[in-house]
Design a protein around this motif. Structure first.
Motif, short mmCIF file in Angstrom:
data_model
loop_
_atom_site.label_atom_id
_atom_site.label_comp_id
_atom_site.label_asym_id
_atom_site.label_seq_id
_atom_site.Cartn_x
_atom_site.Cartn_y
_atom_site.Cartn_z
N GLU A 484 39.36 -44.16 27.88
CA GLU A 484 39.21 -44.61 29.26
C GLU A 484 40.55 -44.98 29.87
OE1 GLU A 484 36.43 -47.78 28.93
OE2 GLU A 484 34.69 -46.47 28.65
N MET A 485 41.43 -45.58 29.08
CA MET A 485 42.75 -45.94 29.59
C MET A 485 43.55 -44.70 29.96
SD MET A 485 45.91 -47.54 27.47
CE MET A 485 46.07 -45.92 26.72
N ILE A 486 43.45 -43.65 29.12
CA ILE A 486 44.16 -42.39 29.43
C ILE A 486 43.63 -41.80 30.73
CG2 ILE A 486 44.53 -40.01 28.66
CD1 ILE A 486 44.49 -41.07 25.77
N HIS A 487 42.31 -41.77 30.90
CA HIS A 487 41.72 -41.26 32.16
C HIS A 487 42.22 -42.07 33.35
CE1 HIS A 487 39.15 -38.20 30.54
NE2 HIS A 487 38.48 -39.04 29.76
N GLN A 488 42.26 -43.40 33.20
CA GLN A 488 42.69 -44.26 34.30
C GLN A 488 44.14 -43.99 34.69
OE1 GLN A 488 42.05 -48.42 33.52
NE2 GLN A 488 43.34 -49.10 35.20
N LEU A 489 45.03 -43.87 33.69
CA LEU A 489 46.44 -43.62 33.98
C LEU A 489 46.65 -42.22 34.56
CD1 LEU A 489 48.07 -45.16 30.77
CD2 LEU A 489 48.21 -46.07 33.10
N GLU A 490 45.93 -41.24 34.03
CA GLU A 490 46.09 -39.88 34.55
C GLU A 490 45.62 -39.78 35.99
OE1 GLU A 490 47.56 -37.38 33.30
OE2 GLU A 490 47.73 -37.71 31.14
N ARG A 491 44.55 -40.53 36.33
CA ARG A 491 44.09 -40.51 37.74
C ARG A 491 45.14 -41.10 38.67
NH1 ARG A 491 38.98 -41.96 35.46
NH2 ARG A 491 39.42 -44.17 35.87
N ARG A 492 45.97 -41.97 38.16
CA ARG A 492 47.05 -42.56 38.97
C ARG A 492 48.30 -41.69 38.97
NH1 ARG A 492 47.59 -48.09 36.07
NH2 ARG A 492 49.67 -47.91 37.00
N GLY A 493 48.23 -40.54 38.29
CA GLY A 493 49.36 -39.65 38.24
C GLY A 493 50.34 -39.93 37.13
N VAL A 494 49.97 -40.79 36.21
CA VAL A 494 50.84 -41.13 35.08
C VAL A 494 50.49 -40.21 33.91
CG1 VAL A 494 51.53 -42.93 33.44
CG2 VAL A 494 50.99 -43.54 35.83
N THR A 495 51.48 -39.53 33.38
CA THR A 495 51.28 -38.66 32.23
C THR A 495 51.27 -39.49 30.95
OG1 THR A 495 52.35 -36.80 33.33
CG2 THR A 495 52.19 -36.71 30.93
N VAL A 496 50.29 -39.26 30.09
CA VAL A 496 50.15 -40.01 28.84
C VAL A 496 50.46 -39.10 27.67
CG1 VAL A 496 48.60 -41.36 27.37
CG2 VAL A 496 48.40 -41.52 29.87
N LEU A 497 51.35 -39.58 26.80
CA LEU A 497 51.68 -38.89 25.56
C LEU A 497 51.25 -39.76 24.38
CD1 LEU A 497 55.35 -37.77 26.44
CD2 LEU A 497 53.20 -36.63 27.01
N ILE A 498 50.63 -39.16 23.40
CA ILE A 498 50.18 -39.87 22.21
C ILE A 498 51.05 -39.44 21.04
CG2 ILE A 498 48.30 -40.25 20.56
CD1 ILE A 498 47.67 -41.51 23.17
N LYS A 499 51.55 -40.43 20.31
CA LYS A 499 52.39 -40.13 19.15
C LYS A 499 51.81 -40.78 17.90
CE LYS A 499 55.58 -41.30 16.02
NZ LYS A 499 55.54 -42.43 15.06
N GLY A 500 51.68 -39.97 16.84
CA GLY A 500 51.44 -40.51 15.52
C GLY A 500 50.03 -40.98 15.21
N ILE A 501 49.02 -40.24 15.65
CA ILE A 501 47.66 -40.60 15.22
C ILE A 501 47.55 -40.34 13.71
CG2 ILE A 501 45.22 -40.00 15.37
CD1 ILE A 501 45.53 -39.38 18.24
N GLN A 502 47.13 -41.37 12.97
CA GLN A 502 47.03 -41.22 11.52
C GLN A 502 45.88 -40.29 11.16
OE1 GLN A 502 47.53 -44.78 9.12
NE2 GLN A 502 48.15 -45.92 10.93
N SER A 503 46.00 -39.67 10.00
CA SER A 503 45.01 -38.67 9.58
C SER A 503 43.61 -39.26 9.48
CB SER A 503 45.43 -38.05 8.24
OG SER A 503 45.56 -39.07 7.25
#
Length: 550
Positions: A484-503
């Motif tokens: 939900e946070m990613i959707h909220q930021l993307e709607r505001r035009g903020v690009t979200v990058l995710i780093k290092g999701i553990q297996s």
């Protein structure tokens, strides 16, 4: 093949007695000693439960043998216990004396099934403050249950031990009350002094003999135990109609839960204080279930492992199951040879034995240790003890576990955090438009909202990098909040990058939608430098596009 191997592991074998050739002398001495110690306790617990002294003896004999043979501990001693007495008292009041054998059968079947289903390790999930609070509550209830007999009157009508003890004082006769009180004090004094003279002196049996002889010679006005059967009753299925069986389903589960908890705790203590090897938790449940079933067939009570008698067994040299079997045979001999003498024991003497036993259940050092451990541990301890005394033992354990779980989850939630970090140097133009956040610890339903509010509220940035490599715990709620946070930021035009999701988190993140919520699959990174470079490149391209449009 595996199910058959597992079932064989739950059955007795000659391997259980492989060391008897070396230890049989010690086992015999320990068995006789424990039998002597167990006699007054079996009688007292039978009387205190309302089932009668004979039920206590039958349980000690029948359940003692069956649990010793089929149980999972080499030195566990089983029989009637104080905790079970606390549960059985209200059952006798509500459903009558005949319900004891029925509930013993039903509870035994449930415990047996729990062992077959490999539920033996469940006791390891009960927190230490809950166990100690439970023990303190039981000790208080047992002590209060002896107050009426200690003042020479019948218990009050209430099923609550505190209220019943208070009610019993209304019937106290000032002319005769002194004799039962003196009897209790003499028994308590002998039981407390005997170990100081010699650690192996059976104080309880010495006290019983002394006061019984004095009461008989002086013809003191004390209520006696009364006639006992001089043989074991014939085994048979207790009679009960459908309505009774239905009404006893709840009590049977209570009995089963208590039998399982107390027996496994006792077996664990036995393994820690002796060098007789580990115990098999599942086999212990099978043995205790069969013991209660056998006891019910003979008109006895539900049985559990008895910590005090097990400790005596270990201290006096018991090494194998032979000791527990001998203890039961000693009691069987008393049933056939000495019930006439036993019938003259004053009830007040048995009350004294149980009062001292109750006080010994509680260690002041343990109480100080629990209370001083932490505020949450102290609260769990007190809540469990109060509910045990006020309401119900199993309810107390359930609420104690729930309170302990709440504090554990709160502590786990506090261990998590979200931290904004500086971008790797050297700094580049446009870095002020990039926010790098590191998620630490645990992100679950108890902490997700609080941790991620800060990220969602970020302003004046065009790229957010979320580092998840340090995240230790992630549940479905936490994953959903990230989505939900990613959707909220993307709607505001903020690009979200995710780093290092553990297996171990990747499957959950995929199913809940973290990956699909990203603007592009390439916005998922395994290394921080690549993510930062992508963010900086995005900022440069965005700035260049704004210049061209101007």
């Amino acid at each position: 093949m595996r199910p058959m191997r597992y079932l064989r592991s739950l059955l007795p074998s000659w391997h259980d007695y492989r060391s008897v050739r070396r230890t049989w002398r010690g086992d015999l001495i320990a068995g006789v000693t424990v039998g002597i110690v167990a006699l007054p306790l079996a009688l007292a617990f039978g009387v205190s439960s309302g089932a009668g002294a004979e039920a206590g003896l039958v349980t000690a004999v029948v359940a003692g043998v069956v649990a010793a043979i089929f149980g999972g501990s080499n030195i566990q001693v089983s029989g009637p216990t104080g905790a079970m007495v606390v549960v059985l008292g209200p059952i006798v009041v509500a459903h009558g004396l005949g319900a004891v054998a029925v509930v013993s059968l039903m509870g035994g079947l449930i415990v047996l099934l729990a062992g077959l289903l490999k539920l033996g390790r469940i006791v390891s999930y009960i927190p230490w403050p809950v166990i100690e609070g439970f023990t303190l509550g039981i000790a208080i209830v047992i002590f209060l249950q002896q107050v009426p007999a200690a003042v020479g009157v019948r218990p009050g009508p209430s099923s609550n031990a505190v209220v019943s003890a208070i009610q019993s004082f209304h019937d106290v006769d000032a002319a005769t009350v002194v004799w039962p009180i003196v009897t209790v004090l003499v028994v308590a004094a002998i039981m407390l002094l005997a170990p100081r003279i010699h650690p192996r002196l059976p104080g309880s049996i010495i006290a019983i003999v002394v006061v019984t002889v004095i009461a008989g010679v002086a013809s003191l006005p004390l209520t006696r135990l009364g006639a006992l059967p001089d043989s074991l009753p014939r085994p048979g299925l207790p009679s009960a109609d459908v309505a009774t069986l239905t009404a006893l389903i709840g009590p049977a589960f209570t009995v089963a839960a208590l039998a399982a908890i107390e027996s496994l705790l006792s077996a664990r203590v036995a393994a820690s204080i002796s060098d007789t090897g580990p115990y098999d938790a599942d086999r212990e449940l099978v043995g205790q279930g069969l013991a209660s079933i056998a006891s019910g067939f003979f008109g006895g009570m539900p049985a559990t492992g008895a910590i005090a008698r097990t400790a005596v067994n270990a201290r006096t040299g018991g090494k194998t199951r032979l000791a527990a079997i001998v203890h039961a045979l000693v009691l069987l001999g008393i049933v056939y040879l000495a019930t006439g003498v036993v019938s003259q024991i004053p009830l007040a003497a048995l009350s004294g034995v149980l009062m001292v036993t109750a006080t010994r259940m509680v260690s002041s050092a343990t109480v100080r240790s629990v209370v001083g451990s932490s505020r949450s541990g102290a609260l769990v301890f007190v809540v469990t003890a109060v509910i045990t005394v006020s309401f119900d033992l199993i309810v107390a354990v359930g609420i104690g576990i729930a309170v302990a779980a709440f504090f554990s989850l709160r502590a786990l939630a506090k261990s998590g955090g979200v931290h904004r970090e500086e971008l790797p140097r050297p700094a580049r133009p446009g870095d002020e438009h990039i926010a790098l956040f590191r998620l630490d610890g645990a992100l679950f339903f108890g902490a997700a909202e609080r941790m991620l509010e800060r990220v969602a509220a970020i302003d004046n940035v065009s790229v957010v990098i979320i580092r998840m490599s340090q995240l230790q715990v992630l549940d479905a709620t936490g994953a959903r909040v990230i989505t939900e946070m990613i959707h909220q930021l993307e709607r505001r035009g903020v690009t979200v990058l995710i780093k290092g999701i553990q297996s171990q988190h990747l499957r959950l993140a995929t199913r809940v939608g973290i990956i699909s919520s990203l603007r592009h699959r390439k916005h998922l990174f395994t290394e921080l430098p690549a993510a930062v470079e992508h963010a900086r490149d995005h900022v440069r391209r965005t700035a260049a596009a704004e210049v061209r449009s101007a």
